[in-house]
Each structure stands twice: as structure tokens, then as C-alpha cells.
Design an enzyme around this catalytic site. Structure first.
Site, mmCIF file in Angstrom:
data_model
loop_
_atom_site.group_PDB
_atom_site.id
_atom_site.type_symbol
_atom_site.label_atom_id
_atom_site.label_comp_id
_atom_site.label_asym_id
_atom_site.label_seq_id
_atom_site.Cartn_x
_atom_site.Cartn_y
_atom_site.Cartn_z
ATOM 1 N N LEU A 1 -69.437 -20.681 -93.850
ATOM 2 C CA LEU A 1 -68.719 -19.404 -93.873
ATOM 3 C C LEU A 1 -68.304 -19.018 -95.291
ATOM 4 O O LEU A 1 -68.308 -17.840 -95.650
ATOM 5 C CB LEU A 1 -67.482 -19.482 -92.961
ATOM 6 C CG LEU A 1 -67.748 -19.842 -91.493
ATOM 7 C CD1 LEU A 1 -66.471 -19.751 -90.674
ATOM 8 C CD2 LEU A 1 -68.841 -18.956 -90.889
ATOM 9 N N ASP B 1 -62.363 -30.549 -106.104
ATOM 10 C CA ASP B 1 -61.754 -30.945 -104.845
ATOM 11 C C ASP B 1 -60.466 -30.124 -104.665
ATOM 12 O O ASP B 1 -59.546 -30.232 -105.496
ATOM 13 C CB ASP B 1 -61.448 -32.453 -104.920
ATOM 14 C CG ASP B 1 -60.867 -32.996 -103.630
ATOM 15 O OD1 ASP B 1 -60.377 -32.210 -102.803
ATOM 16 O OD2 ASP B 1 -60.898 -34.240 -103.459
ATOM 17 N N TYR C 1 -56.715 -30.826 -86.612
ATOM 18 C CA TYR C 1 -57.314 -29.530 -86.986
ATOM 19 C C TYR C 1 -56.436 -28.382 -86.479
ATOM 20 O O TYR C 1 -56.075 -27.468 -87.226
ATOM 21 C CB TYR C 1 -58.719 -29.440 -86.387
ATOM 22 C CG TYR C 1 -59.494 -28.204 -86.809
ATOM 23 C CD1 TYR C 1 -60.139 -28.152 -88.041
ATOM 24 C CD2 TYR C 1 -59.578 -27.096 -85.970
ATOM 25 C CE1 TYR C 1 -60.860 -27.020 -88.420
ATOM 26 C CE2 TYR C 1 -60.292 -25.962 -86.341
ATOM 27 C CZ TYR C 1 -60.934 -25.936 -87.570
ATOM 28 O OH TYR C 1 -61.640 -24.811 -87.945
ATOM 29 N N LYS D 1 -54.366 -25.643 -88.757
ATOM 30 C CA LYS D 1 -54.663 -24.202 -88.742
ATOM 31 C C LYS D 1 -53.417 -23.383 -88.388
ATOM 32 O O LYS D 1 -53.247 -22.268 -88.884
ATOM 33 C CB LYS D 1 -55.823 -23.909 -87.797
ATOM 34 C CG LYS D 1 -57.153 -24.510 -88.282
ATOM 35 C CD LYS D 1 -57.552 -23.990 -89.667
ATOM 36 C CE LYS D 1 -58.890 -24.502 -90.147
ATOM 37 N NZ LYS D 1 -59.304 -23.981 -91.450
HETATM 38 N N1 LIG Z 1 -67.509 -22.639 -87.890
HETATM 39 C C1 LIG Z 1 -66.545 -22.275 -87.076
HETATM 40 O O1 LIG Z 1 -66.750 -22.077 -85.869
HETATM 41 C C2 LIG Z 1 -65.156 -22.063 -87.597
HETATM 42 C C3 LIG Z 1 -64.220 -21.499 -86.734
HETATM 43 C C4 LIG Z 1 -62.936 -21.280 -87.181
HETATM 44 C C5 LIG Z 1 -62.583 -21.621 -88.470
HETATM 45 N N2 LIG Z 1 -63.495 -22.171 -89.296
HETATM 46 C C6 LIG Z 1 -63.055 -22.499 -90.642
HETATM 47 O O2 LIG Z 1 -63.904 -21.892 -91.585
HETATM 48 C C7 LIG Z 1 -63.936 -22.656 -92.780
HETATM 49 C C8 LIG Z 1 -65.375 -22.925 -93.164
HETATM 50 O O3 LIG Z 1 -65.961 -23.708 -92.151
HETATM 51 P P1 LIG Z 1 -67.529 -23.825 -91.903
HETATM 52 O O4 LIG Z 1 -67.747 -23.651 -90.465
HETATM 53 O O5 LIG Z 1 -68.252 -22.981 -92.871
HETATM 54 O O6 LIG Z 1 -67.733 -25.383 -92.202
HETATM 55 P P2 LIG Z 1 -68.648 -26.140 -93.281
HETATM 56 O O7 LIG Z 1 -68.393 -27.586 -93.036
HETATM 57 O O8 LIG Z 1 -70.038 -25.629 -93.235
HETATM 58 O O9 LIG Z 1 -68.014 -25.681 -94.671
HETATM 59 C C9 LIG Z 1 -66.816 -26.221 -95.171
HETATM 60 C C10 LIG Z 1 -67.006 -26.446 -96.652
HETATM 61 O O10 LIG Z 1 -65.761 -26.922 -97.185
HETATM 62 C C11 LIG Z 1 -66.095 -27.909 -98.152
HETATM 63 N N3 LIG Z 1 -64.975 -28.824 -98.390
HETATM 64 C C12 LIG Z 1 -64.467 -29.744 -97.531
HETATM 65 N N4 LIG Z 1 -63.491 -30.441 -98.140
HETATM 66 C C13 LIG Z 1 -63.374 -29.952 -99.404
HETATM 67 C C14 LIG Z 1 -62.556 -30.270 -100.510
HETATM 68 N N5 LIG Z 1 -61.645 -31.263 -100.449
HETATM 69 N N6 LIG Z 1 -62.708 -29.564 -101.651
HETATM 70 C C15 LIG Z 1 -63.634 -28.579 -101.735
HETATM 71 N N7 LIG Z 1 -64.450 -28.237 -100.715
HETATM 72 C C16 LIG Z 1 -64.319 -28.928 -99.560
HETATM 73 C C17 LIG Z 1 -67.288 -28.640 -97.538
HETATM 74 O O11 LIG Z 1 -67.988 -29.404 -98.514
HETATM 75 C C18 LIG Z 1 -68.086 -27.486 -96.965
HETATM 76 O O12 LIG Z 1 -69.017 -26.961 -97.871
HETATM 77 C C19 LIG Z 1 -63.133 -23.910 -92.484
HETATM 78 O O13 LIG Z 1 -61.820 -23.752 -92.985
HETATM 79 C C20 LIG Z 1 -63.111 -23.971 -90.977
HETATM 80 O O14 LIG Z 1 -62.011 -24.668 -90.485
HETATM 81 C C21 LIG Z 1 -64.780 -22.410 -88.885
#
Ligand SMILES: NC(=O)c1ccc[n+]([C@@H]2O[C@H](COP(=O)([O-])OP(=O)(O)OC[C@H]3O[C@@H](n4cnc5c(N)ncnc54)[C@H](O)[C@@H]3O)[C@@H](O)[C@H]2O)c1
Length: 311
Positions: free
Chosen positions: A68, A119, A215, A219
Site C-alpha cells: 500500500l 527503520d 495488531y 491500530k
Molecule cells: N493489506 C491490508 O489489507 C491492510 C488493511 C488495513 C491496514 N493495512 C495497513 O497498511 C499498511 C501497509 O500494509 P501492506 O498491506 O502494504 O503490507 P506490506 O507488508 O506489503 O507493507 C508493509 C511495509 O512496511 C515495511 N516495514 C515494516 N517494518 C518496518 C520498519 N520497522 N521500518 C520501515 N519499514 C518497515 C515492510 O518492509 C513493508 O514494505 C500497514 O500499516 C498495514 O497495517 C493493510
């Protein structure tokens, strides 16, 4: 009588209408139409697209190597942003990031994505990154804190300290440090800005059948962080909102769906649209939140979940 009054607005009304947005370069909408009715030298032009434009703006997005975060970075670049600093953990960006950067070049957009390995849990690193960006670019306009982690199912009564701390460190502290990194620069430049904290519908409800205590807790904290920051920063015209997606297929959710394909149908059946979301379905909302089109929106949580919360 009412129509006549509207057609001939007083100077005071015109002033009030035309000064509703601090960042709007010229009146738009009805205020513009009323000005045009009064002043023949005022030329009307559509402004709705320019209200969403991010021309020449600079921003910071965490978790933007993929998923995302990357999707949102791409849409903000398409909306005209000059440079978007994309923070993520790997030392070098992955194939998806390279493909997006190449696509932006092919589209001959002036803006670009700049990858930074960092990070988000390291406060000093994030603050120093924000400062470096501010010094190099001379501005900081928007921020999306999207980095987040989701761990495997764990019984709430057995929840281990280490796992709880890991999730809170990234999903809560990391979101704060990212917002601070950008927000401190926005404050320094004194031109306002827009900060979007990526929360989740899991901050407002519990996903049936999933033991995701850390989680969900993290959130909920992001939702309250957004409201608190919005209240503190409103007087500086720094807006803070949270964006709460529902079930969207990314690497994060693939970790569950790919092992249990039936989950896909289960999750889809839990919202009125009857399907999972696509990452690109966040393009419009993030562009709206980052741009002047949302200039009166702060302290809000925007749910994008196919209506999951409505059932
Ligand atoms: N995919 C879904 O259905 C969904 C739904 C609701 C919320 N979200 C939220 O959206 C956001 C993105 O999620 P996504 O689905 O793209 O997941 P994803 O795992 O594809 O992307 C998350 C990214 O965050 C990075 N990351 C993790 N820890 C880190 C750190 N300490 N420092 C820097 N980068 C770090 C990861 O390397 C990864 O690239 C998240 O906050 C997630 O909780 C996702």
C-alpha cells in the site's frame, strides 16, 4: 428574494467565501462564480483538478518499498509531487519499486521516488532523515506513515511480551516517529502540511476468527494518535488524518490468504461489495488527503473497506 441575495453577494460574504481555505491560491466553486458575477475581469476556470494536484510538493512515505505504501507513493507522484522519499527496511529497493520508478519516468512526470533504507522504530534516524529532506528540498508538504507489521494468530491470554512489543514498536512508535520527522519540518517551514497515518478497520473492530490482539491494539492507538496530533497541530495548519483500509490483497494479507485460500471468500463475504479491495483503490483517497482538496479535513478517520463496518 433569496436568489437575488445570492446573486448579489455583499463584499463581506464574498470575502468569507473566498477565504475559506488558507492554501487555496484563488477562489473556487460557488465563491468563484459569485466573484465572476460581480467582477467581469474575473475569469472563471475549472479548479477541481488543481485542488487535487501536488505540483512541486515534497513528501515522506514509510513502508513504501511495496504494498500500500508504494501504491500511494505512485499516485502522489502522478498527482505532481516533486520528490517522494520512500522509507523501508531493505538496504535496496525491490523489483516492484524499480518498476514503479521506471513507469513514472516513462510517463514523463517531473516527480520521482527516492528510496531510503531506514527503520521507522529509530526515532533519531527518522528525525534526522526529515531534517535532511527539509534542508535539501526547502519544504515538506505531506507524509504517509504506512509501515506496519502483522504477526501470526496468538492467544490473547498467552500473548508473549516480545511479540507485543515488536508490533507496538513498529505500528505505534514507528508511525509517531515518521509523523514527527515530517511534522517537525512542516512546523519549521510554517506552511502547513498533511499527515496521513495508516491505521486499519482493525482499529475499530475485531476481525472475526482472527487472534490479532497486538495488531488490533496498535491500530486503535494510531486512531487516537491521529486525533491527538490533529488537535495539537491544527493551529499550524498541519492536518493529521488516519486512513483505515479493510481487507486488501498485499504481502501482509497474502501470508494468511495464500495458506488458507478459503479466507479470501470469507473476507469478501463480510462486506456489502462482496470482494477484497485492490491496493489501487486507495489512490484517490490518499491523493485527496495529501492535497488541498481535503483542506478542511483533520482529526478524521477515513474507512475504505467495501462497507465492512456497515454490517
Ligand atoms: N493489506 C491490508 O489489507 C491492510 C488493511 C488495513 C491496514 N493495512 C495497513 O497498511 C499498511 C501497509 O500494509 P501492506 O498491506 O502494504 O503490507 P506490506 O507488508 O506489503 O507493507 C508493509 C511495509 O512496511 C515495511 N516495514 C515494516 N517494518 C518496518 C520498519 N520497522 N521500518 C520501515 N519499514 C518497515 C515492510 O518492509 C513493508 O514494505 C500497514 O500499516 C498495514 O497495517 C493493510
Amino acid at each position: 428574494m433569496l436568489l437575488t441575495r445570492l446573486a448579489r453577494p455583499t463584499t463581506r460574504v464574498l470575502h468569507r467565501l473566498s477565504s475559506t481555505s488558507a492554501t487555496q491560491p484563488r477562489p473556487s466553486g460557488v465563491a468563484a462564480a459569485l466573484l465572476a458575477a460581480k467582477d467581469p475581469n474575473f475569469t472563471m476556470a475549472p479548479t477541481i483538478h488543481s485542488e487535487f494536484a501536488l505540483n512541486d510538493r515534497v513528501g515522506l512515505i514509510s513502508g513504501a518499498n511495496r504494498g500500500l505504501g508504494l501504491e500511494m507513493a505512485m499516485s502522489l507522484a502522478e498527482a505532481g509531487a516533486r520528490t517522494i522519499y520512500c522509507v523501508d527496511l531493505p538496504p535496496h529497493p525491490g523489483a516492484e519499486f524499480h518498476a514503479v520508478s521506471a513507469a513514472l519516468r516513462t510517463m514523463r512526470l517531473s516527480g520521482k521516488l527516492e528510496y531510503v533504507s531506514a527503520d521507522v522504530t529509530q526515532q533519531e534516524t527518522m528525525w534526522s532523515l526529515g531534517k535532511q529532506i527539509g534542508e535539501k528540498e526547502g519544504r515538506m508538504d505531506f507524509c504517509v506513515a504506512a509501515a506496519g507489521i502483522l504477526r501470526e494468530h496468538t492467544d490473547c491470554l498467552e500473548y508473549p511480551r516480545g511479540q507485543m512489543e515488536d508490533v507496538m514498536r513498529v505500528n505505534v512508535n514507528g508511525v509517531l516517529y515518521t509523523a514527527q520527522a515530517a511534522g517537525r519540518e512542516m512546523e519549521r517551514f510554517g506552511k502547513g502540511g498533511s499527515i496521513v497515518l495508516v491505521a486499519s478497520m482493525s482499529g475499530s473492530l475485531t476481525n472475526r476468527g482472527h487472534a490479532w490482539l497486538s495488531y488490533n491494539t496498535s491500530k486503535s492507538a494510531v486512531l487516537q494518535m491521529g486525533r491527538s496530533m490533529a488537535c495539537e497541530l491544527g493551529s499550524k495548519n498541519i492536518r493529521v488524518n488516519t486512513l483505515s483500509p479493510g481487507h486488501i490483497y498485499t504481502s501482509m494479507t497474502a501470508a494468511f490468504i495464500d495458506k488458507q485460500p478459503e479466507l479470501s471468500e470469507k473476507w469478501a463475504s463480510m462486506n456489502p461489495l462482496g470482494r477484497l479491495g485492490r491496493p489501487d483503490e486507495l489512490r484517490g483517497v490518499v491523493t485527496w488527503l495529501a492535497s488541498d482538496a481535503s483542506s478542511y479535513c483533520t482529526g478524521s478517520d477515513i474507512l475504505v473497506n467495501g462497507g465492512h463496518h456497515a454490517w
